[in-house]
Design a protein around this motif. Sequence first.
Motif, PDB file in Angstrom:
ATOM      1  N   LEU A  70     -16.994  43.545  21.461  1.00  0.00           N
ATOM      2  CA  LEU A  70     -17.621  43.318  22.761  1.00  0.00           C
ATOM      3  C   LEU A  70     -17.852  44.629  23.482  1.00  0.00           C
ATOM      4  CD1 LEU A  70     -18.541  41.214  24.865  1.00  0.00           C
ATOM      5  CD2 LEU A  70     -16.198  41.191  25.736  1.00  0.00           C
ATOM      6  N   TRP A  71     -16.871  45.520  23.438  1.00  0.00           N
ATOM      7  CA  TRP A  71     -17.004  46.836  24.067  1.00  0.00           C
ATOM      8  C   TRP A  71     -18.109  47.657  23.422  1.00  0.00           C
ATOM      9  CZ3 TRP A  71     -15.409  51.746  21.927  1.00  0.00           C
ATOM     10  CH2 TRP A  71     -15.520  52.805  22.830  1.00  0.00           C
ATOM     11  N   ARG A  72     -18.280  47.493  22.105  1.00  0.00           N
ATOM     12  CA  ARG A  72     -19.323  48.198  21.381  1.00  0.00           C
ATOM     13  C   ARG A  72     -20.692  47.555  21.548  1.00  0.00           C
ATOM     14  NH1 ARG A  72     -19.003  53.070  19.202  1.00  0.00           N
ATOM     15  NH2 ARG A  72     -20.252  52.399  17.421  1.00  0.00           N
ATOM     16  N   GLY A  73     -20.756  46.416  22.214  1.00  0.00           N
ATOM     17  CA  GLY A  73     -22.020  45.727  22.410  1.00  0.00           C
ATOM     18  C   GLY A  73     -22.513  45.012  21.166  1.00  0.00           C
ATOM     19  N   LEU A  74     -21.594  44.670  20.239  1.00  0.00           N
ATOM     20  CA  LEU A  74     -21.975  44.047  18.977  1.00  0.00           C
ATOM     21  C   LEU A  74     -21.609  42.573  18.911  1.00  0.00           C
ATOM     22  CD1 LEU A  74     -20.815  46.917  16.606  1.00  0.00           C
ATOM     23  CD2 LEU A  74     -23.168  46.298  17.140  1.00  0.00           C
ATOM     24  N   LEU A  75     -21.064  42.036  19.986  1.00  0.00           N
ATOM     25  CA  LEU A  75     -20.660  40.638  19.995  1.00  0.00           C
ATOM     26  C   LEU A  75     -21.527  39.883  20.996  1.00  0.00           C
ATOM     27  CD1 LEU A  75     -17.045  39.336  19.812  1.00  0.00           C
ATOM     28  CD2 LEU A  75     -18.679  38.208  21.311  1.00  0.00           C
ATOM     29  N   ARG A  76     -22.284  38.921  20.493  1.00  0.00           N
ATOM     30  CA  ARG A  76     -23.074  38.057  21.372  1.00  0.00           C
ATOM     31  C   ARG A  76     -22.103  37.051  21.991  1.00  0.00           C
ATOM     32  NH1 ARG A  76     -26.142  38.894  16.664  1.00  0.00           N
ATOM     33  NH2 ARG A  76     -28.141  39.898  17.039  1.00  0.00           N
ATOM     34  N   TRP A  77     -21.717  37.296  23.232  1.00  0.00           N
ATOM     35  CA  TRP A  77     -20.556  36.660  23.810  1.00  0.00           C
ATOM     36  C   TRP A  77     -20.824  35.294  24.426  1.00  0.00           C
ATOM     37  CZ3 TRP A  77     -21.582  35.829  28.925  1.00  0.00           C
ATOM     38  CH2 TRP A  77     -22.541  36.649  29.519  1.00  0.00           C
ATOM     39  N   HIS A  78     -22.079  34.901  24.547  1.00  0.00           N
ATOM     40  CA  HIS A  78     -22.391  33.687  25.294  1.00  0.00           C
ATOM     41  C   HIS A  78     -21.813  32.430  24.635  1.00  0.00           C
ATOM     42  CE1 HIS A  78     -25.470  36.743  26.162  1.00  0.00           C
ATOM     43  NE2 HIS A  78     -25.456  36.251  27.379  1.00  0.00           N
ATOM     44  N   ALA A  79     -22.020  32.277  23.316  1.00  0.00           N
ATOM     45  CA  ALA A  79     -21.499  31.089  22.629  1.00  0.00           C
ATOM     46  C   ALA A  79     -19.972  31.060  22.610  1.00  0.00           C
ATOM     47  CB  ALA A  79     -22.070  31.012  21.209  1.00  0.00           C
ATOM     48  N   PRO A  80     -19.285  32.177  22.266  1.00  0.00           N
ATOM     49  CA  PRO A  80     -17.817  32.152  22.350  1.00  0.00           C
ATOM     50  C   PRO A  80     -17.302  31.846  23.752  1.00  0.00           C
ATOM     51  CG  PRO A  80     -18.543  34.011  21.022  1.00  0.00           C
ATOM     52  CD  PRO A  80     -19.772  33.421  21.633  1.00  0.00           C
ATOM     53  N   LEU A  81     -17.995  32.378  24.779  1.00  0.00           N
ATOM     54  CA  LEU A  81     -17.574  32.093  26.152  1.00  0.00           C
ATOM     55  C   LEU A  81     -17.725  30.611  26.475  1.00  0.00           C
ATOM     56  CD1 LEU A  81     -16.672  33.023  28.961  1.00  0.00           C
ATOM     57  CD2 LEU A  81     -19.081  33.449  29.503  1.00  0.00           C
ATOM     58  N   GLY A  82     -18.838  30.015  26.040  1.00  0.00           N
ATOM     59  CA  GLY A  82     -19.029  28.585  26.270  1.00  0.00           C
ATOM     60  C   GLY A  82     -17.927  27.760  25.636  1.00  0.00           C
ATOM     61  N   LEU A  83     -17.546  28.122  24.408  1.00  0.00           N
ATOM     62  CA  LEU A  83     -16.448  27.430  23.731  1.00  0.00           C
ATOM     63  C   LEU A  83     -15.140  27.591  24.482  1.00  0.00           C
ATOM     64  CD1 LEU A  83     -15.174  26.030  21.178  1.00  0.00           C
ATOM     65  CD2 LEU A  83     -14.892  28.342  20.264  1.00  0.00           C
ATOM     66  N   LEU A  84     -14.822  28.822  24.873  1.00  0.00           N
ATOM     67  CA  LEU A  84     -13.556  29.099  25.556  1.00  0.00           C
ATOM     68  C   LEU A  84     -13.477  28.366  26.890  1.00  0.00           C
ATOM     69  CD1 LEU A  84     -10.899  30.666  25.632  1.00  0.00           C
ATOM     70  CD2 LEU A  84     -12.135  32.589  26.647  1.00  0.00           C
ATOM     71  N   LEU A  85     -14.581  28.299  27.622  1.00  0.00           N
ATOM     72  CA  LEU A  85     -14.583  27.595  28.905  1.00  0.00           C
ATOM     73  C   LEU A  85     -14.244  26.116  28.716  1.00  0.00           C
ATOM     74  CD1 LEU A  85     -17.708  29.157  30.694  1.00  0.00           C
ATOM     75  CD2 LEU A  85     -15.291  29.501  31.267  1.00  0.00           C
ATOM     76  N   VAL A  86     -14.813  25.507  27.683  1.00  0.00           N
ATOM     77  CA  VAL A  86     -14.539  24.090  27.428  1.00  0.00           C
ATOM     78  C   VAL A  86     -13.072  23.879  27.061  1.00  0.00           C
ATOM     79  CG1 VAL A  86     -15.044  22.150  25.890  1.00  0.00           C
ATOM     80  CG2 VAL A  86     -16.905  23.536  26.789  1.00  0.00           C
ATOM     81  N   VAL A  87     -12.534  24.773  26.213  1.00  0.00           N
ATOM     82  CA  VAL A  87     -11.120  24.654  25.823  1.00  0.00           C
ATOM     83  C   VAL A  87     -10.219  24.791  27.043  1.00  0.00           C
ATOM     84  CG1 VAL A  87      -9.261  25.703  24.474  1.00  0.00           C
ATOM     85  CG2 VAL A  87     -11.530  25.458  23.466  1.00  0.00           C
ATOM     86  N   LEU A  88     -10.528  25.723  27.948  1.00  0.00           N
ATOM     87  CA  LEU A  88      -9.715  25.917  29.147  1.00  0.00           C
ATOM     88  C   LEU A  88      -9.827  24.722  30.095  1.00  0.00           C
ATOM     89  CD1 LEU A  88     -10.400  29.701  29.879  1.00  0.00           C
ATOM     90  CD2 LEU A  88      -8.351  28.677  28.882  1.00  0.00           C
ATOM     91  N   ILE A  89     -11.031  24.181  30.238  1.00  0.00           N
ATOM     92  CA  ILE A  89     -11.216  23.024  31.117  1.00  0.00           C
ATOM     93  C   ILE A  89     -10.467  21.803  30.573  1.00  0.00           C
ATOM     94  CG2 ILE A  89     -12.947  21.365  31.950  1.00  0.00           C
ATOM     95  CD1 ILE A  89     -14.907  23.734  32.119  1.00  0.00           C
ATOM     96  N   ALA A  90     -10.386  21.731  29.235  1.00  0.00           N
ATOM     97  CA  ALA A  90      -9.742  20.577  28.594  1.00  0.00           C
ATOM     98  C   ALA A  90      -8.235  20.740  28.451  1.00  0.00           C
ATOM     99  CB  ALA A  90     -10.369  20.339  27.220  1.00  0.00           C
ATOM    100  N   LEU A  91      -7.652  21.776  29.035  1.00  0.00           N
ATOM    101  CA  LEU A  91      -6.203  21.973  28.919  1.00  0.00           C
ATOM    102  C   LEU A  91      -5.391  20.747  29.357  1.00  0.00           C
ATOM    103  CD1 LEU A  91      -5.712  25.687  30.087  1.00  0.00           C
ATOM    104  CD2 LEU A  91      -5.448  24.761  27.787  1.00  0.00           C
ATOM    105  N   PRO A  92      -5.799  20.026  30.401  1.00  0.00           N
ATOM    106  CA  PRO A  92      -5.005  18.843  30.792  1.00  0.00           C
ATOM    107  C   PRO A  92      -4.942  17.758  29.725  1.00  0.00           C
ATOM    108  CG  PRO A  92      -6.423  19.541  32.601  1.00  0.00           C
ATOM    109  CD  PRO A  92      -6.836  20.340  31.402  1.00  0.00           C
ATOM    110  N   VAL A  93      -5.888  17.727  28.778  1.00  0.00           N
ATOM    111  CA  VAL A  93      -5.836  16.691  27.736  1.00  0.00           C
ATOM    112  C   VAL A  93      -5.175  17.210  26.464  1.00  0.00           C
ATOM    113  CG1 VAL A  93      -7.881  15.541  28.640  1.00  0.00           C
ATOM    114  CG2 VAL A  93      -8.157  17.255  26.828  1.00  0.00           C
ATOM    115  N   GLY A  94      -4.556  18.388  26.557  1.00  0.00           N
ATOM    116  CA  GLY A  94      -3.760  18.877  25.426  1.00  0.00           C
ATOM    117  C   GLY A  94      -4.496  19.784  24.466  1.00  0.00           C
ATOM    118  N   SER A  95      -5.446  20.579  24.943  1.00  0.00           N
ATOM    119  CA  SER A  95      -6.174  21.495  24.056  1.00  0.00           C
ATOM    120  C   SER A  95      -5.544  22.883  24.001  1.00  0.00           C
ATOM    121  CB  SER A  95      -7.629  21.631  24.521  1.00  0.00           C
ATOM    122  OG  SER A  95      -7.700  22.282  25.782  1.00  0.00           O
ATOM    123  N   GLY A  96      -4.423  23.078  24.713  1.00  0.00           N
ATOM    124  CA  GLY A  96      -3.843  24.417  24.783  1.00  0.00           C
ATOM    125  C   GLY A  96      -3.429  24.980  23.435  1.00  0.00           C
TER     126      GLY A  96
END
Length: 258
Positions: A151-177
Motif C-alpha cells: 500500500l505504501w508503495r502504491g501497488l495495492l488497489r485498496w478499494h476491494a480489500p477495504l470494502g471487505l474489511l468494513l463488512v467484517v467489522l460491521i458484522a462483528l456483533p454476529v460473530g465475525s471477529g
Amino acid sequence: MSTPLIRLAPTLASRNRQQLLALLPAIAIQLWQLGPQALLALLLATATALLADSLGLAWRRQAIWPSLRQGDALLSAVLLSLLLPATPLPLLCICTGAAILLLRQLFGGSGSLFHPVAGGLLLAAPWLPASLPHANLPLTLALLAGGLWLLWRGLLRWHAPLGLLLVVLIALPVGSGWLLGQSALWLLAGWVMSDGSSTPITSRGRLIHGQAAGMLCISVVTLTTHPDAGVTLAACLLLLSASAPLLDSLTLSPGRRT
C-alpha cells in the motif's frame, strides 16, 4: 500493436517482483513453523506452476520465456503454497497445475478474469480438513505487514480489500471477529482482491466488489458449522469475478463508456 505490450511488460514484472518481496516475511514465518514440509510445498508448487504455464503457452503458440519472466505463475504458486502448506503434495501440485491451465491459460494468460489462486484453493477444498481453522497470528501479522508495504508503495488497489474489511467489522456483533485472525483472509484480500484483472477497473466498482464479497462470506460462515474462511472467500471471489464487467459498465462515467 507491439509497443504497448513492450511498455507494459517491465511494469508487470516489477509489480509481481515487489508482491513477492512483500510475501517474504510470511514465507519465513511458514518455513519457521513447518520446516522442510513448507519448503518442499513451495518448491513443488513453483515447479508445477511454471511447467503448467509453459505447457499452456506452448499450446497457445505464445513465447514461453518472456511470459514466465513476468512472474504471474510464480506469484500464484507462492500464494497457493502459503494457503495450502499442509496439503498432501500430490494434491497441491494437481490444484496448482489445474488452476494455471484452466483459469490462467484457458482464459488468455495474464489478465484472466478468474484468479488462479482462488480457483486452486477451491479445487483443494473437498480434501481440506473440516475442522474450524485456527488463527495463525504470526503469519497474519506478516501478511498484514506485507500488504501495508505494498500500500505504501502504491501497488495495492485498496478499494476491494477495504470494502471487505468494513463488512467484517460491521458484522462483528454476529460473530465475525474470528475472521480477522485468519491468514487466508488477509492473503486473499491483499494479493487476490487487489488484482486488477479479476476485479472491476473503477474505484467505486472495486469497493462494491469488496463489500459484496464480504457480505457473501459472512453469510456463508455464519450459516456453516465448520467454515473455512479461505475457501469461502475464494468461492465468493470467483463468483463475483464474473460480475466485474457488469460493475464496470454501471460505474464508468458516461463519457468513458465507449
